[in-house]
Design an enzyme around this catalytic site. Structure first.
Site, PDB file in Angstrom:
ATOM      1  N   GLU A  40       0.836  -1.206   0.000  1.00 22.70           N
ATOM      2  CA  GLU A  40       0.000   0.000   0.000  1.00 22.70           C
ATOM      3  C   GLU A  40       0.872   1.257   0.000  1.00 22.70           C
ATOM      4  O   GLU A  40       1.875   1.333   0.717  1.00 22.70           O
ATOM      5  CB  GLU A  40      -0.876  -0.041   1.245  1.00 22.70           C
ATOM      6  CG  GLU A  40      -1.797   1.139   1.443  1.00 22.70           C
ATOM      7  CD  GLU A  40      -2.552   1.057   2.764  1.00 22.70           C
ATOM      8  OE1 GLU A  40      -3.566   1.748   2.895  1.00 22.70           O
ATOM      9  OE2 GLU A  40      -2.132   0.283   3.659  1.00 22.70           O
ATOM     10  N   LYS A 110      -9.717   3.337  -1.876  1.00 22.23           N
ATOM     11  CA  LYS A 110      -9.952   2.663  -0.600  1.00 22.23           C
ATOM     12  C   LYS A 110     -11.228   3.177   0.056  1.00 22.23           C
ATOM     13  O   LYS A 110     -11.397   4.380   0.269  1.00 22.23           O
ATOM     14  CB  LYS A 110      -8.759   2.894   0.319  1.00 22.23           C
ATOM     15  CG  LYS A 110      -8.792   2.134   1.634  1.00 22.23           C
ATOM     16  CD  LYS A 110      -7.511   2.411   2.410  1.00 22.23           C
ATOM     17  CE  LYS A 110      -7.436   1.631   3.714  1.00 22.23           C
ATOM     18  NZ  LYS A 110      -6.186   1.942   4.449  1.00 22.23           N
ATOM     19  N   CYS A 145      -5.769  -2.914   2.438  1.00 22.11           N
ATOM     20  CA  CYS A 145      -5.477  -2.954   3.873  1.00 22.11           C
ATOM     21  C   CYS A 145      -6.735  -3.061   4.747  1.00 22.11           C
ATOM     22  O   CYS A 145      -7.298  -4.135   4.879  1.00 22.11           O
ATOM     23  CB  CYS A 145      -4.639  -1.739   4.256  1.00 22.11           C
ATOM     24  SG  CYS A 145      -3.688  -1.953   5.791  1.00 22.11           S
TER      25      CYS A 145
END
Length: 261
Positions: A40, A110, A145
């Site tokens: 990431e 995200k 994540c």
């Protein structure tokens, strides 16, 4: 399908150093690899300062994506990960990418921003579901994540079936047990391979070790092999994946409903 993850030690807020370091790392990837997954925010690490974010964030036609296109074309494998992005209007995103050797690029912002940092205050959460990318006969889904903690967001549905869940991460070693449990759970419940591509090194949020990255098959077995340079590799078998789904098609019975975006 051969997958590689590189647990790269990201240099904080220094794209120049990270471009150089990742280019060197990619030159060491085995030549028969199909997809490489980077951690990431691979060019900057996570940045909590808004002024620095504003300085380093890029649009989709900036240096990061153009460099990834050149790398993918040169090496002949797809490259996935995430970078610090902006739409040019003062909004900033933790944006995943899947860059193919022929130049096609798929993005995902995200959705779930980590509340124990300033990510949810500086960055903007994504408004679209994670895409499924078709590459060399396999379907890949991109998340990032903290998204891993939300099973509905990761749910595999027959009408938009994915075979591999890619999870570029900055997940500290202090929480490595939940990380691997969640990767395993997502693999089993969605009957898909999961690829946890975590960074190494350290940042203000903790330490990261090379062996925190992991790759699991659709039964929840860890299937990666780690080379001397720390890179993780795994071979995905289409026949075994389909046989497992046919023998025990549990994911098809999952509940589905519209996501509130």
């Amino acid at each position: 399908m051969k997958i590689c993850t590189i647990p790269y030690d990201i240099v904080y807020a220094s794209p120049e150093d990270n471009f150089s370091g990742v280019a060197h790392a990619l030159s060491q990837v085995e030549t028969d690899t199909d997809v490489v997954v980077l951690p990431e925010l691979f060019t900057t690490a996570f940045i909590a300062d808004e002024k620095t974010v504003a300085t380093l964030a890029e649009t989709n036609d900036g240096r990061t994506i153009e460099t990834l296109k050149r790398w993918a074309q040169f090496f002949g494998f797809a490259i996935a990960g995430s970078f610090l992005a902006t739409d040019g209007s003062g909004k900033y995103f933790n944006r995943a990418f899947f860059v193919e050797p022929l130049g096609d690029v798929t993005f995902y912002d995200k959705r779930h921003l980590f509340p124990l940092s300033t990510e949810d205050k500086i960055y903007t959460g994504g408004k679209k579901e994670a895409p499924v990318v078709r590459f060399r006969g396999w379907n890949f889904k991109l998340i990032i994540c903290f998204d891993l903690r939300f099973p509905v967001w990761c749910r595999n549905i027959p009408c938009d079936l994915y075979d591999v869940l890619l999870v570029p991460s900055n997940w500290p070693h202090s929480r490595h047990i939940p990380y691997k449990i969640l990767l395993t759970a997502r693999a089993v419940e969605n009957q898909a391979y999961t690829v946890g591509a975590n960074r190494s090194g350290s940042d203000p949020y903790g330490e990261y070790t090379r062996n925190d990255s992991a790759i699991y098959d659709n039964w929840g077995n860890a299937i990666h092999e780690t080379r001397r340079n720390g890179f993780l590799y795994a071979l995905f078998d289409r026949t075994e994946l389909e046989a497992g789904r046919s023998k025990f098609p549990a994911f098809k019975a999952a509940d589905h409903w519209s996501l509130d975006l």
